[in-house]
Scaffold this active site. Structure first.
Site, PDB file in Angstrom:
ATOM      1  N   GLY A  19       0.748  -1.420   0.050  1.00 54.09           N
ATOM      2  CA  GLY A  19      -0.245   0.075  -0.101  1.00 54.09           C
ATOM      3  C   GLY A  19       0.767   1.309   0.024  1.00 54.09           C
ATOM      4  O   GLY A  19       0.366   2.340   0.231  1.00 54.09           O
ATOM      5  N   SER A  25       1.931   8.217   2.179  1.00 58.47           N
ATOM      6  CA  SER A  25       1.155   6.732   2.447  1.00 58.47           C
ATOM      7  C   SER A  25       1.238   6.474   3.922  1.00 58.47           C
ATOM      8  O   SER A  25       2.490   6.142   4.341  1.00 58.47           O
ATOM      9  CB  SER A  25       1.498   5.514   1.662  1.00 58.47           C
ATOM     10  N   VAL A  71      -4.251  -5.872  -6.864  1.00 61.93           N
ATOM     11  CA  VAL A  71      -4.854  -7.075  -6.426  1.00 61.93           C
ATOM     12  C   VAL A  71      -6.063  -7.424  -7.623  1.00 61.93           C
ATOM     13  O   VAL A  71      -6.540  -8.591  -7.212  1.00 61.93           O
ATOM     14  CB  VAL A  71      -5.539  -6.715  -5.095  1.00 61.93           C
ATOM     15  N   ILE A  98      -4.549  -0.851   1.649  1.00 58.50           N
ATOM     16  CA  ILE A  98      -5.139  -0.542   0.371  1.00 58.50           C
ATOM     17  C   ILE A  98      -6.645  -0.445   0.564  1.00 58.50           C
ATOM     18  O   ILE A  98      -7.260  -1.114   1.102  1.00 58.50           O
ATOM     19  CB  ILE A  98      -4.938  -1.419  -0.630  1.00 58.50           C
ATOM     20  N   TYR A 161     -18.262   9.709   3.539  1.00 55.29           N
ATOM     21  CA  TYR A 161     -17.343   8.541   3.511  1.00 55.29           C
ATOM     22  C   TYR A 161     -18.247   7.149   2.889  1.00 55.29           C
ATOM     23  O   TYR A 161     -17.857   6.453   2.509  1.00 55.29           O
ATOM     24  CB  TYR A 161     -17.194   7.982   4.965  1.00 55.29           C
ATOM     25  N   LYS A 168     -15.631  -0.687   5.243  1.00 54.29           N
ATOM     26  CA  LYS A 168     -14.855  -0.751   6.199  1.00 54.29           C
ATOM     27  C   LYS A 168     -15.255  -1.559   7.571  1.00 54.29           C
ATOM     28  O   LYS A 168     -14.466  -2.149   8.221  1.00 54.29           O
ATOM     29  CB  LYS A 168     -14.283   0.631   7.079  1.00 54.29           C
ATOM     30  N   THR A 199      -3.861  11.965   2.597  1.00 53.78           N
ATOM     31  CA  THR A 199      -2.947  11.208   1.482  1.00 53.78           C
ATOM     32  C   THR A 199      -3.615  11.374   0.071  1.00 53.78           C
ATOM     33  O   THR A 199      -4.663  11.668  -0.080  1.00 53.78           O
ATOM     34  CB  THR A 199      -2.857   9.737   2.141  1.00 53.78           C
ATOM     35  N   ALA A 201      -5.307   8.635  -1.377  1.00 55.45           N
ATOM     36  CA  ALA A 201      -6.760   8.087  -1.406  1.00 55.45           C
ATOM     37  C   ALA A 201      -7.684   9.224  -0.634  1.00 55.45           C
ATOM     38  O   ALA A 201      -8.811   8.961  -1.069  1.00 55.45           O
ATOM     39  CB  ALA A 201      -6.533   6.714  -0.492  1.00 55.45           C
TER      40      ALA A 201
HETATM   41  N1  NAD Z   1      -6.118   8.768   4.896  1.00 53.79           N
HETATM   42  C1  NAD Z   1      -6.975   8.794   5.925  1.00 53.79           C
HETATM   43  O1  NAD Z   1      -7.323   9.765   6.197  1.00 53.79           O
HETATM   44  C2  NAD Z   1      -7.212   7.291   6.247  1.00 53.79           C
HETATM   45  C3  NAD Z   1      -7.810   7.189   7.431  1.00 53.79           C
HETATM   46  C4  NAD Z   1      -8.065   5.891   7.838  1.00 53.79           C
HETATM   47  C5  NAD Z   1      -7.806   4.724   7.160  1.00 53.79           C
HETATM   48  N2  NAD Z   1      -7.282   4.912   5.969  1.00 53.79           N
HETATM   49  C6  NAD Z   1      -7.085   3.639   5.171  1.00 53.79           C
HETATM   50  O2  NAD Z   1      -5.463   3.541   4.898  1.00 53.79           O
HETATM   51  C7  NAD Z   1      -5.232   2.768   3.664  1.00 53.79           C
HETATM   52  C8  NAD Z   1      -4.050   3.344   3.006  1.00 53.79           C
HETATM   53  O3  NAD Z   1      -4.490   4.385   2.555  1.00 53.79           O
HETATM   54  P1  NAD Z   1      -3.791   5.927   2.429  1.00 53.79           P
HETATM   55  O4  NAD Z   1      -4.492   7.116   3.162  1.00 53.79           O
HETATM   56  O5  NAD Z   1      -2.278   5.831   3.077  1.00 53.79           O
HETATM   57  O6  NAD Z   1      -3.372   6.408   1.093  1.00 53.79           O
HETATM   58  P2  NAD Z   1      -2.660   5.965  -0.319  1.00 53.79           P
HETATM   59  O7  NAD Z   1      -3.357   6.579  -1.594  1.00 53.79           O
HETATM   60  O8  NAD Z   1      -1.124   6.325   0.199  1.00 53.79           O
HETATM   61  O9  NAD Z   1      -2.508   4.420  -0.063  1.00 53.79           O
HETATM   62  C9  NAD Z   1      -3.640   3.786  -0.881  1.00 53.79           C
HETATM   63  C10 NAD Z   1      -3.048   2.488  -1.392  1.00 53.79           C
HETATM   64  O10 NAD Z   1      -3.870   1.746  -2.139  1.00 53.79           O
HETATM   65  C11 NAD Z   1      -3.301   1.077  -3.167  1.00 53.79           C
HETATM   66  N3  NAD Z   1      -4.353   0.540  -3.908  1.00 53.79           N
HETATM   67  C12 NAD Z   1      -5.506   1.012  -4.811  1.00 53.79           C
HETATM   68  N4  NAD Z   1      -6.137  -0.004  -5.600  1.00 53.79           N
HETATM   69  C13 NAD Z   1      -5.209  -1.136  -5.556  1.00 53.79           C
HETATM   70  C14 NAD Z   1      -5.455  -2.341  -6.145  1.00 53.79           C
HETATM   71  N5  NAD Z   1      -6.257  -2.668  -6.883  1.00 53.79           N
HETATM   72  N6  NAD Z   1      -4.140  -3.246  -5.947  1.00 53.79           N
HETATM   73  C15 NAD Z   1      -3.256  -3.021  -5.049  1.00 53.79           C
HETATM   74  N7  NAD Z   1      -3.129  -1.700  -4.304  1.00 53.79           N
HETATM   75  C16 NAD Z   1      -3.887  -0.738  -4.581  1.00 53.79           C
HETATM   76  C17 NAD Z   1      -2.812   2.264  -3.715  1.00 53.79           C
HETATM   77  O11 NAD Z   1      -1.728   1.864  -4.894  1.00 53.79           O
HETATM   78  C18 NAD Z   1      -2.039   2.833  -2.570  1.00 53.79           C
HETATM   79  O12 NAD Z   1      -0.679   2.453  -2.359  1.00 53.79           O
HETATM   80  C19 NAD Z   1      -6.630   2.515   3.055  1.00 53.79           C
HETATM   81  O13 NAD Z   1      -7.204   1.346   3.475  1.00 53.79           O
HETATM   82  C20 NAD Z   1      -7.486   3.874   3.613  1.00 53.79           C
HETATM   83  O14 NAD Z   1      -8.683   3.604   3.607  1.00 53.79           O
HETATM   84  C21 NAD Z   1      -6.865   5.980   5.286  1.00 53.79           C
END
Ligand code: NAD
Length: 260
Positions: A19, A25, A71, A98, A161, A168, A199, A201
């Site tokens: 991820g 990230s 994936v 991810i 969301y 989730k 980030t 995402a």
């Molecule tokens: N940023 C926030 O506020 C926050 C808060 C809570 C949870 N999250 C969760 O944290 C996790 C990471 O997100 P982030 O915020 O670091 O953003 P990010 O964009 O840095 O990371 C998301 C990652 O998902 C990967 N991804 C998407 N589709 C994919 C696929 N088909 N195959 C493989 N990889 C894939 C992307 O390549 C990327 O590396 C996610 O599950 C997100 O929902 C984020």
């Protein structure tokens, strides 16, 4: 007699972190801390376009394994685990960080979501975690820790969301079931629930700045979390010291989730 100093570490442990898109990230924060505590890390990147952003980070981590992983691409996930089996013969830590939802699914009401948008969201954001845990199980011969990233929008209705909250909620439930199933083998499973972080995402979520603003104002800590905060907490849960903690949804949000 003085009590000897014991430094907790992950020396000799093998970790797969999925991820990392860039240095913002959450997965990068986790990989950084796992490496800092001594683990060897395997890193994946989404595709050729993403590779140039991830490569310098993999270099910093001295990643022994650096492979493509989308994936949705048949065989890529299996190839990553086969390489780990061949090269390391074991896995101790897995970080699944991810998520994905097509824009038309994410940006609309849950009640309007089309089947394809729902399936695509669940597939990448939830099923891929279940599959990774399935592939990790035989490699975690001496036990291990499996993590995924979730968000408070699974428990409460958080504006904008939308369908990701539904995904989730399923993900957190999967964590509890898999924790129960793999616990007897010494494999622990956690969902990490960070507060909002800017980030890539997150940039897909409408009015994300308002979410950040609200989190900062309402959290007891009156501060936004960083990927460093998330990485440190994740690495802590991977230590032997945390061996009897499993099945948690661990909030790293300055306490936001306890406030009405
Ligand atoms: N940023 C926030 O506020 C926050 C808060 C809570 C949870 N999250 C969760 O944290 C996790 C990471 O997100 P982030 O915020 O670091 O953003 P990010 O964009 O840095 O990371 C998301 C990652 O998902 C990967 N991804 C998407 N589709 C994919 C696929 N088909 N195959 C493989 N990889 C894939 C992307 O390549 C990327 O590396 C996610 O599950 C997100 O929902 C984020």
């Amino acid at each position: 007699m003085t009590i000897p100093r014991v430094l907790p570490h992950l020396e000799g442990r093998k970790a797969l972190v999925v991820g990392i898109a860039n240095d913002q990230s959450i997965a990068w924060g986790c990989a950084h801390w796992l490496r800092a505590l001594g683990a060897d890390v395997a890193i994946t990147y989404l595709n050729e376009k993403a590779k140039k952003f991830v490569q310098p980070l993999a270099d910093k981590l001295e990643a022994k394994i650096f492979m493509p992983l989308n994936v949705n691409e048949p065989g890529q996930l299996e190839a990553v685990f086969e390489r780990i089996a061949k090269e390391w013969g074991q896995l101790d830590v897995l970080v699944h960080s991810i998520a994905f939802s097509p824009k038309e699914a994410l940006c609309g009401r849950v009640v309007d979501v089309a089947r394809e948008g729902f399936a695509a969201t669940m597939d990448v954001s939830c099923w891929s975690f279940i599959r990774m845990a399935h592939l990790a199980e035989p490699l975690m011969k001496k036990g291990g820790t499996i993590f995924t990233m979730t968000y408070y929008g699974s428990q409460m209705v958080v504006e904008n969301y939308n369908i990701m909250g539904v995904a989730k909620a399923a993900l957190e439930s999967a964590v509890r079931y898999i924790a129960a199933e793999l616990g007897p083998k010494g494999i622990r499973v956690h969902a990490i629930s960070p507060g909002p972080l800017a980030t890539r995402a997150a940039s897909g979520i409408p009015e994300f700045d308002e979410m950040l603003d609200k989190a900062q104002k309402s959290a007891p800590a009156r501060a936004l979390v960083s990927i460093d905060d998330v990485g440190a907490a994740t690495a802590f849960l991977a230590l032997d010291a945390a061996k009897l903690i499993t099945g948690e949804t661990m909030y790293i949000d300055g306490g936001y989730h306890i406030i009405d």
